[in-house]
Design a protein around this motif. Structure first.
Motif, PDB file in Angstrom:
ATOM      1  N   ASP A 289       0.827  -1.305   0.022  1.00 13.93           N
ATOM      2  CA  ASP A 289      -0.148   0.221  -0.043  1.00 13.93           C
ATOM      3  C   ASP A 289       0.674   1.279   0.158  1.00 13.93           C
ATOM      4  O   ASP A 289       0.347   2.454   0.217  1.00 13.93           O
ATOM      5  N   GLY A 290       2.130   1.304  -0.177  1.00 11.80           N
ATOM      6  CA  GLY A 290       2.947   2.487  -0.130  1.00 11.80           C
ATOM      7  C   GLY A 290       3.729   2.810   1.029  1.00 11.80           C
ATOM      8  O   GLY A 290       4.621   3.492   0.963  1.00 11.80           O
ATOM      9  N   ARG A 291       3.451   2.094   2.303  1.00 14.74           N
ATOM     10  CA  ARG A 291       3.894   2.474   3.436  1.00 14.74           C
ATOM     11  C   ARG A 291       5.263   1.740   3.378  1.00 14.74           C
ATOM     12  O   ARG A 291       5.726   0.602   2.773  1.00 14.74           O
ATOM     13  N   THR A 292       6.346   2.498   4.335  1.00 12.56           N
ATOM     14  CA  THR A 292       7.669   1.754   4.549  1.00 12.56           C
ATOM     15  C   THR A 292       7.840   1.569   5.986  1.00 12.56           C
ATOM     16  O   THR A 292       7.362   2.468   6.591  1.00 12.56           O
TER      17      THR A 292
ATOM     18  N   ALA B  50      10.596   7.178  14.514  1.00 13.28           N
ATOM     19  CA  ALA B  50       9.387   6.664  14.847  1.00 13.28           C
ATOM     20  C   ALA B  50       9.333   4.904  14.046  1.00 13.28           C
ATOM     21  O   ALA B  50       9.051   3.982  14.753  1.00 13.28           O
ATOM     22  N   LYS B  51       9.767   4.888  12.868  1.00 15.04           N
ATOM     23  CA  LYS B  51       9.927   3.440  12.327  1.00 15.04           C
ATOM     24  C   LYS B  51      10.740   2.611  13.016  1.00 15.04           C
ATOM     25  O   LYS B  51      10.484   1.454  13.166  1.00 15.04           O
ATOM     26  N   LEU B  52      11.954   3.115  13.375  1.00 16.35           N
ATOM     27  CA  LEU B  52      12.896   2.135  14.024  1.00 16.35           C
ATOM     28  C   LEU B  52      12.381   1.578  15.406  1.00 16.35           C
ATOM     29  O   LEU B  52      12.576   0.853  16.090  1.00 16.35           O
TER      30      LEU B  52
ATOM     31  N   ARG C 161       4.494   8.076  13.975  1.00 17.86           N
ATOM     32  CA  ARG C 161       5.355   9.458  13.938  1.00 17.86           C
ATOM     33  C   ARG C 161       4.793  10.276  15.008  1.00 17.86           C
ATOM     34  O   ARG C 161       5.542  11.318  15.615  1.00 17.86           O
ATOM     35  N   GLU C 162       3.499  10.388  15.176  1.00 17.60           N
ATOM     36  CA  GLU C 162       2.790  11.341  16.064  1.00 17.60           C
ATOM     37  C   GLU C 162       3.243  11.079  17.479  1.00 17.60           C
ATOM     38  O   GLU C 162       3.858  11.970  18.186  1.00 17.60           O
TER      39      GLU C 162
END
Length: 228
Positions: free
Chosen positions: A67-70, A185-187, A192-193
């Motif tokens: 869906d485009g998320r990484t 946030a990803k790590l 992100r919020e």
């Protein structure tokens, strides 16, 4: 043989168990490679034909959803090694790796490395043991994260990045990290919020200062008090 390449390879933890003569044999197979910021070194699904040691600069490994998320899996800096599974099998790449800034690497052909490992079985055993330690560390990190709060996970990510920067010569305080809020946030496995709110708490407490694409940790000891 370039002694600078030998010196660079000896700083890689996965080669730490090898003698200098063994590292020198690997250095004979190595080729310097440079990548511009934003360059994709390899993509998820590509053939595994090369492994890389970072001399300078930074890169990151990401996985992409349909869906485009990484999601960012890891960041690499000087002394780090990526694409190392190519040494042992010809499976497709399990992640995409891209340069975050000017990236200076040492590239080692996987086929050359496999040939060398066949010639030196003892070297193979040492590398397998070193990779096994890395796998255990990754499992322990995932286990810890599953029980941590978002705040603790973010603090842990920052603490690990600070430790890496110190290994490369950064001082004990005011450690500069080149990373975005989104990648933190990803790590940390958070939104992100949520990460942004906690980073703001750290900034108000004087532990960090944020800038565009970078963050300075003023007091690493204070940061560790948020890890539990």
């Amino acid at each position: 043989m370039d002694e600078r390449i030998v010196d660079s390879l000896t700083r890689v933890p996965v080669f730490g168990a090898l003698g200098r003569d063994e590292v020198a044999r690997i250095a004979e197979l190595a080729t310097p490679r440079r990548f511009a910021p934003g360059h994709v070194i390899f993509r998820e699904g590509d053939a595994s034909d090369t492994c890389y040691v970072v001399n300078s600069g930074r890169a990151r490994a990401i996985r992409e959803h349909a869906d485009g998320r990484t999601i960012a899996l890891a960041h690499f800096g000087p002394g780090d090694f990526f694409g190392e599974l190519a040494m042992f099998d010809a499976e497709r790449r399990s992640a995409t790796v891209e340069a975050l800034e000017e990236l200076d690497t040492i590239a080692i052909s996987a086929s050359d490395m496999r040939r060398l490992l066949r010639e030196w079985p003892e070297m193979s055993l040492k590398l397998i043991a070193a990779l096994g330690r890395r796998l255990r560390e990754a499992n322990e990190r995932l286990a810890r994260q599953s029980f941590q709060t978002v705040q603790s996970r973010v603090a842990t990510v920052l603490d690990q990045l600070v430790s890496s920067a110190k290994d490369q010569g950064a001082g004990s305080n005011d450690v500069l990290l080149t990373i975005t809020q989104a990648d933190i946030a990803k790590l940390a496995g958070s939104s992100r919020e949520s990460a942004s709110r906690f980073l703001a708490v750290l900034e108000r407490a004087g532990v960090i200062t944020q800038g565009r694409g970078r963050l300075t940790v003023h007091d690493p000891d204070a940061l560790r008090r948020y890890v539990f």
